[in-house]
Design an enzyme around this catalytic site. Sequence first.
Site, PDB file in Angstrom:
ATOM      1  N   TYR A 110      33.168  78.874 -49.441  1.00 38.52           N
ATOM      2  CA  TYR A 110      32.774  77.380 -49.023  1.00 38.52           C
ATOM      3  C   TYR A 110      31.007  76.805 -49.423  1.00 38.52           C
ATOM      4  O   TYR A 110      31.690  76.096 -50.462  1.00 38.52           O
ATOM      5  CB  TYR A 110      32.724  78.222 -47.471  1.00 38.52           C
ATOM      6  CG  TYR A 110      33.354  76.506 -46.717  1.00 38.52           C
ATOM      7  CD1 TYR A 110      34.304  76.143 -46.737  1.00 38.52           C
ATOM      8  CD2 TYR A 110      32.603  76.600 -44.906  1.00 38.52           C
ATOM      9  CE1 TYR A 110      34.313  75.539 -45.729  1.00 38.52           C
ATOM     10  CE2 TYR A 110      32.716  76.133 -44.177  1.00 38.52           C
ATOM     11  CZ  TYR A 110      33.637  74.986 -44.610  1.00 38.52           C
ATOM     12  OH  TYR A 110      34.877  74.598 -43.603  1.00 38.52           O
TER      13      TYR A 110
ATOM     14  N   GLN B  13      29.088  65.833 -35.671  1.00 39.43           N
ATOM     15  CA  GLN B  13      29.060  65.815 -37.087  1.00 39.43           C
ATOM     16  C   GLN B  13      28.347  65.514 -38.084  1.00 39.43           C
ATOM     17  O   GLN B  13      28.317  64.244 -37.472  1.00 39.43           O
ATOM     18  CB  GLN B  13      30.248  66.166 -37.678  1.00 39.43           C
ATOM     19  CG  GLN B  13      30.829  67.489 -37.777  1.00 39.43           C
ATOM     20  CD  GLN B  13      32.045  68.094 -38.173  1.00 39.43           C
ATOM     21  OE1 GLN B  13      32.992  66.896 -38.405  1.00 39.43           O
ATOM     22  NE2 GLN B  13      32.399  68.255 -39.382  1.00 39.43           N
TER      23      GLN B  13
ATOM     24  N   GLU C 115      40.352  71.769 -50.825  1.00 40.37           N
ATOM     25  CA  GLU C 115      39.445  71.555 -50.161  1.00 40.37           C
ATOM     26  C   GLU C 115      38.324  71.037 -50.692  1.00 40.37           C
ATOM     27  O   GLU C 115      37.422  69.354 -50.684  1.00 40.37           O
ATOM     28  CB  GLU C 115      39.274  72.216 -48.558  1.00 40.37           C
ATOM     29  CG  GLU C 115      37.845  71.847 -47.784  1.00 40.37           C
ATOM     30  CD  GLU C 115      37.953  73.038 -47.116  1.00 40.37           C
ATOM     31  OE1 GLU C 115      38.465  74.043 -47.543  1.00 40.37           O
ATOM     32  OE2 GLU C 115      37.011  73.226 -46.085  1.00 40.37           O
TER      33      GLU C 115
ATOM     34  N   ASP D  52      35.531  64.439 -41.043  1.00 38.54           N
ATOM     35  CA  ASP D  52      37.120  64.026 -41.700  1.00 38.54           C
ATOM     36  C   ASP D  52      37.561  62.622 -41.284  1.00 38.54           C
ATOM     37  O   ASP D  52      38.222  61.762 -42.022  1.00 38.54           O
ATOM     38  CB  ASP D  52      37.732  65.260 -41.253  1.00 38.54           C
ATOM     39  CG  ASP D  52      37.559  65.848 -41.623  1.00 38.54           C
ATOM     40  OD1 ASP D  52      36.524  66.670 -41.254  1.00 38.54           O
ATOM     41  OD2 ASP D  52      38.482  66.823 -43.043  1.00 38.54           O
TER      42      ASP D  52
ATOM     43  N   ASP E 209      28.143  74.256 -43.180  1.00 35.00           N
ATOM     44  CA  ASP E 209      28.426  75.189 -42.816  1.00 35.00           C
ATOM     45  C   ASP E 209      27.354  76.377 -42.990  1.00 35.00           C
ATOM     46  O   ASP E 209      26.943  77.287 -42.633  1.00 35.00           O
ATOM     47  CB  ASP E 209      29.864  75.752 -42.432  1.00 35.00           C
ATOM     48  CG  ASP E 209      30.569  74.312 -41.645  1.00 35.00           C
ATOM     49  OD1 ASP E 209      30.520  73.335 -41.863  1.00 35.00           O
ATOM     50  OD2 ASP E 209      31.736  74.760 -41.029  1.00 35.00           O
TER      51      ASP E 209
HETATM   52  C1  DGY Z   1      35.314  75.967 -39.991  1.00 34.48           C
HETATM   53  O1  DGY Z   1      35.479  76.470 -39.033  1.00 34.48           O
HETATM   54  O2  DGY Z   1      34.960  76.315 -41.284  1.00 34.48           O
HETATM   55  C2  DGY Z   1      34.427  74.640 -39.781  1.00 34.48           C
HETATM   56  O3  DGY Z   1      33.740  73.961 -40.570  1.00 34.48           O
HETATM   57  C3  DGY Z   1      33.802  74.520 -38.103  1.00 34.48           C
HETATM   58  O4  DGY Z   1      33.754  72.726 -37.899  1.00 34.48           O
END
Ligand code: DGY
Length: 444
Positions: free
Chosen positions: A366, A116, A410, A50, A177
């Site tokens: 997500y 990352q 997001e 980020d 993730d």
């Molecule tokens: C989260 O906490 O979802 C983050 O993506 C981890 O880096």
Amino acid sequence: MNTPISASNPARTSEEASLAAQYQQILRNNDRGGYTVPSARLYPFQWNWDAAINAVGWQTFDEPRAWQEVELLLSGQWDNGLVPSIVFHKPADSYFPGPKEWGGSHLSPPTTSISQPPLLATMVRKMYERSRTGEADQHIRTIVPQLMAWHRWWYRDRDPENTGLVVSYHPWETGSDNSPAWDAALAAVPAATRAYQRRDTGVVDASMRPHKAEYDRFVYLLDFFRECKFDARKIYDECPLRIVDFALNAILLRANVDLAHLCDVLGLADEAQELRGWHARGCIAIDRLWSTPLGRHVSLDTRSGQRLEQKTHAAFLAWYGQVFTGDADTQKSAILLQHLDAHVDASLFSLTSTHPSEPGWDPRRYWRGAVWPHINWLVAEGLAECGHAAQAQRLRTDCLRLIQQSGPFEYFCPNTGEGLGGPDFSWTAAIALILFETQKTQQP
Ligand code: DGY
């Protein structure tokens, strides 16, 4: 669908100016004194990739603040070169897992113990080339050696067998993730049995976040790293999850090229050669991840030896990664382009993180099928650089349209365009600002 945004339409100019002011304000609101939180409550610290994108966003209106973003991220660098995924500059109680869970609370500043996707060298090169204030030379003299130490960490600690590609031990390190691509590898990880309290589902709706079964394994892994006392060789030998993520490797390969360029600027010839060597060797190694039946590169589970063949956004980072190097790659690039068109056509809006035909696809949860602006932006950058202007423009236009229509969330639902996850999201605002600039430079 909305009318496509047109840079040459004068009626849009004042609307764009007012939107740009809103997006700048989001970065300012998320500024915690030199670093930017991704979203105030959901992610109240500084995240690695980020920060790399946010810095380029800041540079569109405040260059000194942009360099500060990079320097504060690098203030979390470990002695071994690791640039951690999160730097916990100041305490906040709306996020789990915090520095104590990671075993990094004794550090100053406290951090996680994983990294990352290494976008930073590429973003710093962009900043260097876009700099208007004359301060860039002085900044890169400090930053480039730190980036070099980070890239050496990748190759030393994450490729101890000298394969040319680096491994990741945690889905959070890949950035995507809870992608369906990691389902099988994650299923082989034991579930944490200790109690823990998630915070994310208290901030956004649980339907947008990973399931408990995934968190149990995310937590197991971070406990494992702490219990291994971060011993690189022990973790390589024993970690139950060990994957070569195509996307992360493409990003690293590209970053090697950009860092080599910055080393040239500083007269660091040996370092530049080392970086170009990693890129050349990595391109040969990554070619072995090409799947002829699928017409794309795939990721690899180096524990089970299984190829991870889910159709995700990752393959489309090949252009950004500059992995197509030889004449024989022209045909691969053409095949991949067809898959890209089909993937983008499969949803109403833009490139999704997982193709809708994949089992496990979910447009709201997500990384399981939504549209992520930063991925669209990176893929578009690579496409444009390789001469695929129409495809690049399609992603950029769709991406801006989503952000303007739904607000800087997001990520976005690919069917309805609804903004999902954290609101007032820093890198989404940053990308809109960058795309406005790109449009200006493309005006006739
Ligand atoms: C989260 O906490 O979802 C983050 O993506 C981890 O880096």
